[in-house]
Design an enzyme around this catalytic site. Sequence first.
Site, PDB file in Angstrom:
ATOM      1  N   ASP A  30      -3.143  19.268 -14.971  1.00  0.00           N
ATOM      2  CA  ASP A  30      -3.254  17.866 -15.438  1.00  0.00           C
ATOM      3  C   ASP A  30      -2.936  17.897 -16.924  1.00  0.00           C
ATOM      4  O   ASP A  30      -3.234  18.741 -17.949  1.00  0.00           O
ATOM      5  CB  ASP A  30      -4.857  17.734 -15.349  1.00  0.00           C
ATOM      6  CG  ASP A  30      -5.415  16.362 -16.021  1.00  0.00           C
ATOM      7  OD1 ASP A  30      -4.628  15.752 -17.002  1.00  0.00           O
ATOM      8  OD2 ASP A  30      -6.372  15.841 -15.537  1.00  0.00           O
TER       9      ASP A  30
ATOM     10  N   LYS B 283      -4.694   6.598 -19.778  1.00  0.00           N
ATOM     11  CA  LYS B 283      -5.118   7.203 -21.240  1.00  0.00           C
ATOM     12  C   LYS B 283      -3.799   6.785 -22.001  1.00  0.00           C
ATOM     13  O   LYS B 283      -3.304   5.789 -22.384  1.00  0.00           O
ATOM     14  CB  LYS B 283      -5.383   8.571 -21.271  1.00  0.00           C
ATOM     15  CG  LYS B 283      -6.522   9.094 -20.203  1.00  0.00           C
ATOM     16  CD  LYS B 283      -7.804   8.548 -20.619  1.00  0.00           C
ATOM     17  CE  LYS B 283      -8.952   8.379 -19.353  1.00  0.00           C
ATOM     18  NZ  LYS B 283      -9.094   9.731 -19.054  1.00  0.00           N
TER      19      LYS B 283
ATOM     20  N   ARG C 257       0.722  -1.125   0.049  1.00  0.00           N
ATOM     21  CA  ARG C 257      -0.105   0.111   0.041  1.00  0.00           C
ATOM     22  C   ARG C 257       0.903   1.245   0.218  1.00  0.00           C
ATOM     23  O   ARG C 257       0.480   2.242  -0.462  1.00  0.00           O
ATOM     24  CB  ARG C 257      -0.944   0.078   1.265  1.00  0.00           C
ATOM     25  CG  ARG C 257      -1.701   1.345   1.507  1.00  0.00           C
ATOM     26  CD  ARG C 257      -3.019   1.281   2.141  1.00  0.00           C
ATOM     27  NE  ARG C 257      -2.987   0.496   3.273  1.00  0.00           N
ATOM     28  CZ  ARG C 257      -2.354   0.870   4.456  1.00  0.00           C
ATOM     29  NH1 ARG C 257      -1.899   1.958   4.623  1.00  0.00           N
ATOM     30  NH2 ARG C 257      -2.519  -0.087   5.495  1.00  0.00           N
TER      31      ARG C 257
ATOM     32  N   TYR D  58     -11.593  18.467 -16.431  1.00  0.00           N
ATOM     33  CA  TYR D  58     -11.943  16.952 -16.811  1.00  0.00           C
ATOM     34  C   TYR D  58     -13.378  16.854 -15.644  1.00  0.00           C
ATOM     35  O   TYR D  58     -13.416  17.396 -14.658  1.00  0.00           O
ATOM     36  CB  TYR D  58     -11.045  16.074 -16.156  1.00  0.00           C
ATOM     37  CG  TYR D  58     -11.826  14.822 -16.309  1.00  0.00           C
ATOM     38  CD1 TYR D  58     -11.752  13.980 -17.447  1.00  0.00           C
ATOM     39  CD2 TYR D  58     -11.863  13.898 -14.928  1.00  0.00           C
ATOM     40  CE1 TYR D  58     -12.255  12.690 -17.554  1.00  0.00           C
ATOM     41  CE2 TYR D  58     -12.302  12.605 -15.132  1.00  0.00           C
ATOM     42  CZ  TYR D  58     -12.553  12.114 -16.321  1.00  0.00           C
ATOM     43  OH  TYR D  58     -12.984  10.689 -16.242  1.00  0.00           O
TER      44      TYR D  58
END
Length: 392
Positions: free
Chosen positions: A183, A208, A58, A111
């Site tokens: 971004d 993406k 983690r 976004y």
Amino acid sequence: MPATNKKGTSAVWAGEGDLNVKGAVTSPIANSVAFSYTDLDEWHQVATGKSDGFIYSRNTNPTVAVLEEKIRVLEGAEAATAFSTGMAAISNTLFTFLTAGKRVVSLKDTYGGTSKIFLDFLPHYNVSAHLCDTTHHEEIEAEVAKGCDLLYLETPTNPTLKIVDIKRLAAAAKKAGALVVVDNTFATPINQNPLQLGADLVIHSATKFLCGHSDAMGGLLAGKKELVQKVFHFREINGASLQAEPAYMIARGMKTLELRIERQNASALTIARYLKAHPKVKDVFYPGLETHQGHEIAKSQMSGFGGMMSFALDGGYDLVEKFLPKLTLVHLAASLGSVSTLAGPPRTTSHVELTEAQRRLLGIPESLIRYSVGIENVEDLLGDLERALAGI
Ligand SMILES: *Cc1c(COP(=O)(O)O)cnc(C)c1O
């Protein structure tokens, strides 16, 4: 890693070989939740951060570290950390720095998920968010000057490929003492490096272009070490960590990132020019076109204009319904940045939750189609568009 300043080489070599598997020519998937020690002193040293190593996945994982190193080098950053999705990278970053009483300034065209955080979630935590008209640089500068802790940018934007001047707005943010987060999903580090333009942190939806094959999800954050460390700490505690298997898939995809992006840059420009001249197409949104509103800024901050574009048919949504099913070389699907061409109307994909009037306010016509150019042969893609346009 061999010394290079070439992105194509870094994409292949960065981070590789750090895993201690004798002779392996690619970093294996370390599907291990925990890492064992025979020496308790060494374990304690690693657990307290005094020496390098892995404890629990983690927090950190060797395969994830390979991916983090790739984006760190490609963005020219001091440090990088990975997340389970792009939205995890965005939300963890925003919630790390935007504590009660802070103010964030951003754009109307971020976004969809990011916009929801600004409008629906941050207000619960007494954080105020002001979203400016995306290309209105004076308005953004004025809002930043009023008092701003974090300026959040995205360029090119979704779906109309608006461009904002990162250097100019980062300078305004610095004056106000605000952090600048960008971004960079649409541009990728091959076409644009926001840190070199004054940003403090850069974010990617690795789902993406970085992954590039529509088969794994992830998010990445890169930038100043001290800032990345803070977000890393938030992420390791709240648990939005990336697993080894998708990390491997994304790192594998990134080895061909430069090849894919060069191809997609070239094909998208050819297709945009073709569509621009077509009588049944009313408008084409692509920053590589000289007629695009943000072309000059794009030219100054991008080395290629990317594989994303959108175009409006000369008609209403009924024409989109006729046109899209006639295309054979696309998946009609959400998402973008894959080896295969993907297309869809914002009305069904990115801006499905908005009303027609709200979309109009954002400059999104109902006849708009978002088109994410894949790596297919461009003659085939042009032929496909030609046939479908002839049929409407
Ligand atoms: C897809 C996308 C995101 C969100 O990424 P996920 O991996 O889907 O969480 C964020 N920003 C941009 C620009 C995107 O295209």
